[in-house]
Design a protein around this motif. Structure first.
Motif: not given
Length: 395
Positions: A170-179
Motif C-alpha cells: 500500500a502506498t500513500i502520497d506524502g510517505v516514501p515507499g510501500a507499507s
C-alpha cells in the motif's frame, strides 16, 4: 518476530532516573504524521502535569524543539495517548494531542486521522491489545470529539506469535515507499466538533472580511471543522506550491480574518488560540482526480492534507450547493470515491450515502499506513509529575 527490546518496555512503567523520569514511549508514524505514543496509565492523570510532561517530551516551546522529540513542524509535533475502554462496543480510547513547536500549549480538542492510523498497531506493540487472527480489527473511540472508527491491521503469525505487519504494497502520497494497509472506517463523523455537519445551517455563507469584501465559503464538519473557499475568490489558483503559500503573507492574513469570523458562525466562539477550523482552498482537479486542495492547519499550508480534512472535503464535494461541489469533477453513479488532490499527490475517500437521503454520508473509509519507529523511554524532568491543577483527564 517482535524484537526483545519492544517486549521489555511493555512491562515497564514510569521510573525514576536521577533528576528525570523515564516514561515508556513508542514513536510512531501514522499516515503523513508522526510522534510519540503513550499508554494512558503511564502518564499523570492530572491535566496540567500531563501536558507539562508532553511539552517536555516534545521540546516545546522552541521553534526547533531541540530539547525533545518534536520535528519542528506541526505534522511532526503530535502525540497519541491510548487506553483500554470500558464502554460497550469500544475496544480502545484514543486522545490526540497537538503540540506546536513554538508554543507552550497542548490542544486536545481536535482529531487527527493520520495519527489514528497508528492507534491499533501501538496498542498491540505496547501490550494493550492482543492480535486476533490474520487481521485484527478494533473499534476506537476518539476522546477529543467522540468519533468512533473501526481500524483493521494485518497481524500474521510468526515464530513468537502474531505480530503487526508493517511491510506491504500500500502506498500513500506524502510517505516514501510501500507499507501494509491500515483500513479505517469512520462510522459517524458529522458534527465531530461543531453542532452538526453544516453548523451554520447553510451550504454556503457570504462572509465579510475587512477591506476585501464578501467571500463565499462552506463551513462544514464531517470529522474536521473546515472552512472551504474557492481559491479564485482570493485571487489564487489553488495549485500554488506549498512554499509559496506559506510565504504569502497577504493570503494568510485574509485566511485568518476569515477563520476568526467563520469560527463564530460555526458556534466555535473565539478560535484565535485554537487549531480549528482548518482553512481549505479548493480548485478544479489538475491530475484527473475529483477536486484540488490546499489545506492550512490553520496557519501553515499542509504538505498534503489531513485524513479527516480529506473526508470533510470529499463530503462537501458530493453535496450540491457547496463551494466544493461547484469546482469538483465527480465520478458518475454508485458509491462515490472522491479523489482529493493535494500538494503531494492525492487521497481517495470512499463515501457511503444514505439511499433515502443522498445528501447524508453514513460511512467513509480510507487506507492509511503506519510504522513503529522507536520503542523505549523518553526522559522528562521528574518535578513535572507533580499535580498543579485539580482538573482530571478522562483517560
Amino acid at each position: 518476530m517482535v524484537p526483545t527490546a519492544i517486549r521489555d518496555v511493555r512491562q515497564a512503567g514510569p521510573r525514576r532516573a536521577g533528576s528525570q523520569l523515564a516514561v515508556p514511549c513508542w514513536f510512531m508514524r501514522g499516515g503523513t504524521s508522526k510522534g510519540p505514543f503513550f499508554r494512558a496509565e503511564d502518564l499523570p492523570r492530572e491535566v496540567y502535569a500531563r501536558d507539562s510532561v508532553l511539552l517536555a517530551a516534545m521540546g516545546s516551546p522552541d521553534p526547533r524543539q531541540i530539547d525533545g522529540l518534536g520535528g519542528a513542524h506541526p505534522l511532526t509535533s503530535k502525540v497519541g495517548i491510548v487506553g483500554l475502554s470500558q464502554r460497550p462496543g469500544v475496544d480502545l480510547e484514543f486522545r490526540f494531542a497537538q503540540v506546536q513547536p513554538d508554543r507552550d500549549t497542548v490542544d486536545t480538542t481536535a482529531n487527527c486521522g493520520n495519527m489514528l492510523a497508528a492507534v491499533v498497531p501501538f496498542a498491540i506493540e505496547s501490550g494493550l491489545l492482543n492480535p486476533d487472527g490474520d487481521i485484527t480489527t478494533a473499534r476506537v473511540l476518539t476522546l477529543n470529539t467522540g468519533l468512533v472508527a473501526e481500524i483493521a491491521v494485518p497481524t500474521p503469525a510468526g515464530e513468537d506469535g502474531r505480530y503487526v505487519e508493517y511491510g506491504g504494497d500500500a502506498t500513500i502520497d506524502g510517505v516514501p515507499g510501500a507499507s501494509a494497509a491500515v483500513v479505517i472506517s469512520f462510522l459517524d463523523t458529522a458534527g465531530s466538533v461543531c453542532s452538526s455537519l453544516l453548523p451554520t445551517g447553510h451550504l454556503t455563507d457570504s462572509v465579510e472580511i475587512g477591506g476585501f469584501g464578501p467571500v463565499e465559503v462552506t463551513c462544514i464538519d464531517n470529522g474536521q471543522p473546515l472552512v472551504i473557499i474557492d481559491a479564485t475568490a482570493l485571487g489564487r489558483t489553488g495549485r500554488e506550491p506549498v512554499v509559496d503559500l506559506n510565504a504569502d503573507t497577504e493570503l494568510k492574513a485574509r485566511l485568518e480574518a476569515l477563520r476568526l469570523s467563520c469560527g463564530e458562525l460555526m458556534g466555535l466562539g473565539d478560535v484565535t488560540a485554537k487549531n480549528y477550523p482548518k482553512m481549505t482552498l479548493v480548485s478544479p482537479p489538475a491530475e484527473g482526480g475529483t477536486i484540488g486542495t490546499r489545506s492550512f492547519i490553520p496557519h501553515v499550508c499542509h504538505e498534503s492534507i489531513g485524513v479527516l480534512a480529506a473526508v470533510t472535503v470529499g463530503t462537501a464535494a458530493v453535496l450540491a450547493g457547496t463551494v466544493a461541489h461547484a469546482v469538483a469533477k465527480l465520478p458518475r453513479g454508485g458509491t462515490p470515491t472522491v479523489s482529493v488532490e493535494h500538494p503531494s499527490g492525492e487521497f481517495s475517500v470512499q463515501l457511503e450515502l444514505d439511499p433515502a437521503d443522498p445528501g447524508c454520508v453514513t460511512k467513509s473509509a480510507l487506507i492509511r499506513t503506519a510504522r513503529l519507529i522507536m520503542a523505549g523511554d523518553v526522559m522528562v524532568p521528574a518535578h513535572l509529575w507533580q499535580p498543579q491543577s485539580s482538573k482530571e483527564q478522562d483517560l
